[in-house]
Enzyme design. Sequence first.
Site, PDB file in Angstrom:
ATOM      1  N   HIS A  76      -6.286  -7.234  -0.256  1.00  0.00           N
ATOM      2  CA  HIS A  76      -6.440  -5.808  -0.550  1.00  0.00           C
ATOM      3  C   HIS A  76      -5.682  -5.460  -1.829  1.00  0.00           C
ATOM      4  O   HIS A  76      -4.631  -6.044  -2.108  1.00  0.00           O
ATOM      5  CB  HIS A  76      -5.901  -4.967   0.612  1.00  0.00           C
ATOM      6  CG  HIS A  76      -6.543  -5.300   1.927  1.00  0.00           C
ATOM      7  ND1 HIS A  76      -5.928  -6.097   2.878  1.00  0.00           N
ATOM      8  CD2 HIS A  76      -7.758  -4.955   2.424  1.00  0.00           C
ATOM      9  CE1 HIS A  76      -6.749  -6.231   3.915  1.00  0.00           C
ATOM     10  NE2 HIS A  76      -7.863  -5.554   3.666  1.00  0.00           N
TER      11      HIS A  76
ATOM     12  N   ASP B 145      -4.484 -12.652   3.734  1.00  0.00           N
ATOM     13  CA  ASP B 145      -5.710 -12.157   4.362  1.00  0.00           C
ATOM     14  C   ASP B 145      -6.964 -12.413   3.528  1.00  0.00           C
ATOM     15  O   ASP B 145      -8.060 -12.012   3.918  1.00  0.00           O
ATOM     16  CB  ASP B 145      -5.585 -10.664   4.739  1.00  0.00           C
ATOM     17  CG  ASP B 145      -4.872  -9.843   3.690  1.00  0.00           C
ATOM     18  OD1 ASP B 145      -4.630 -10.355   2.585  1.00  0.00           O
ATOM     19  OD2 ASP B 145      -4.563  -8.673   3.979  1.00  0.00           O
TER      20      ASP B 145
ATOM     21  N   HIS C  73       0.817  -1.237   0.000  1.00  0.00           N
ATOM     22  CA  HIS C  73       0.000   0.000   0.000  1.00  0.00           C
ATOM     23  C   HIS C  73       0.842   1.275   0.000  1.00  0.00           C
ATOM     24  O   HIS C  73       0.289   2.366  -0.196  1.00  0.00           O
ATOM     25  CB  HIS C  73      -0.922   0.043   1.229  1.00  0.00           C
ATOM     26  CG  HIS C  73      -1.970  -1.029   1.244  1.00  0.00           C
ATOM     27  ND1 HIS C  73      -2.854  -1.228   0.202  1.00  0.00           N
ATOM     28  CD2 HIS C  73      -2.290  -1.965   2.187  1.00  0.00           C
ATOM     29  CE1 HIS C  73      -3.655  -2.247   0.502  1.00  0.00           C
ATOM     30  NE2 HIS C  73      -3.333  -2.710   1.684  1.00  0.00           N
TER      31      HIS C  73
ATOM     32  N   ASP D 187      -2.713 -10.700  -2.082  1.00  0.00           N
ATOM     33  CA  ASP D 187      -3.262 -10.154  -0.838  1.00  0.00           C
ATOM     34  C   ASP D 187      -4.729  -9.769  -1.084  1.00  0.00           C
ATOM     35  O   ASP D 187      -5.100  -9.395  -2.201  1.00  0.00           O
ATOM     36  CB  ASP D 187      -2.447  -8.911  -0.452  1.00  0.00           C
ATOM     37  CG  ASP D 187      -2.795  -8.364   0.927  1.00  0.00           C
ATOM     38  OD1 ASP D 187      -2.024  -8.617   1.875  1.00  0.00           O
ATOM     39  OD2 ASP D 187      -3.826  -7.657   1.041  1.00  0.00           O
TER      40      ASP D 187
HETATM   41 ZN   LIG Z   1      -4.040  -7.044   2.933  1.00  0.00          ZN
END
Ligand SMILES: [Zn+2]
Length: 309
Positions: free
Chosen positions: A165, A246, A126, A163
């Site tokens: 996200h 995740d 991120h 991931d």
């Molecule tokens: Zn994540």
Amino acid sequence: MSLLLVTHRACLGHSNGEGHPEEPGRLRAVLAALEAEEFSTAIQEQAPRATEEQLLRVHPRHHVEGILAIRPEGEAILMLDGDTGMSAGSAEAALRAAGAGVAAVDAVCRGEVRRAFCAVRPPGHHAEPDRPMGFCLFSNAAIAARHAQAVHGLGRVAVVDFDVHHGNGTQAAVEADPTILFLSSHQSPCYPGTGLESETGVGNVFNATLAPGADGEAFRAVWRDRLLPALESFGPELVIVSAGFDAHARDPLAQLRVREADFNWLTAEICRIADRLCGGRVVSTLEGGYDLEALAASAAGHVRALLCA
Ligand SMILES: [Zn+2]
């Protein structure tokens, strides 16, 4: 040839603050799982610090100097945004986490090992070129990719991000660069809200969204039908994996229902493509995963697949 495991105890010295899901226990759980006898053939290396030159290939100077200047005293935590904190040990951890990817690329590109796994934190995907974000300080995967190009002369590098996200930071770092492919599957809607399938960079970005509740079969389908074919046609000379776990059914931060076997399957598929196209060269670095039991089991399965596939 064996597998390289890169880590550093400084990565345990970073805290986002009490009760934060991105906590040192995550890395302790992963390292404990990797102590198993089956991983005893792995070569272990302590992560070096990323150098300024390596960081500046992705981040502007103000970002690098800004992060390194933040050294809270004692138990103090400085919050950089609503989710991302820094403690006394955070700058050192961030340097080691980025440096791990660089060291792994060096070992793989020199032919010392075919695969490497970086057991590190903070995660990186991120962190945008000019700002920290979402538990991430430096863009670990993008820094590794650029290092492979700048120092080892590689032309095309792929970053594969599973991931849960969207890896907005990695995408921001590479989306204008046709020599780096970025592939991401992620839950949508979910944090950080980017990663629409319409975001395609310069034809080098492929985003696949999964609705909350999507299971392992849906996860495998987007990789099998869309993302892995894009990886094959790109023809990478090195594959870097942003390995976040995740998307697991037990994870508290998202709502997908992926299981260890699905991560194992994807890892084996990535290795199969790498074996065919680029001498098996795969460098994986830990991103998210917040249920400690699921994280440890998933990371161990991922490393097992890197070792055996
Ligand atoms: Zn994540």
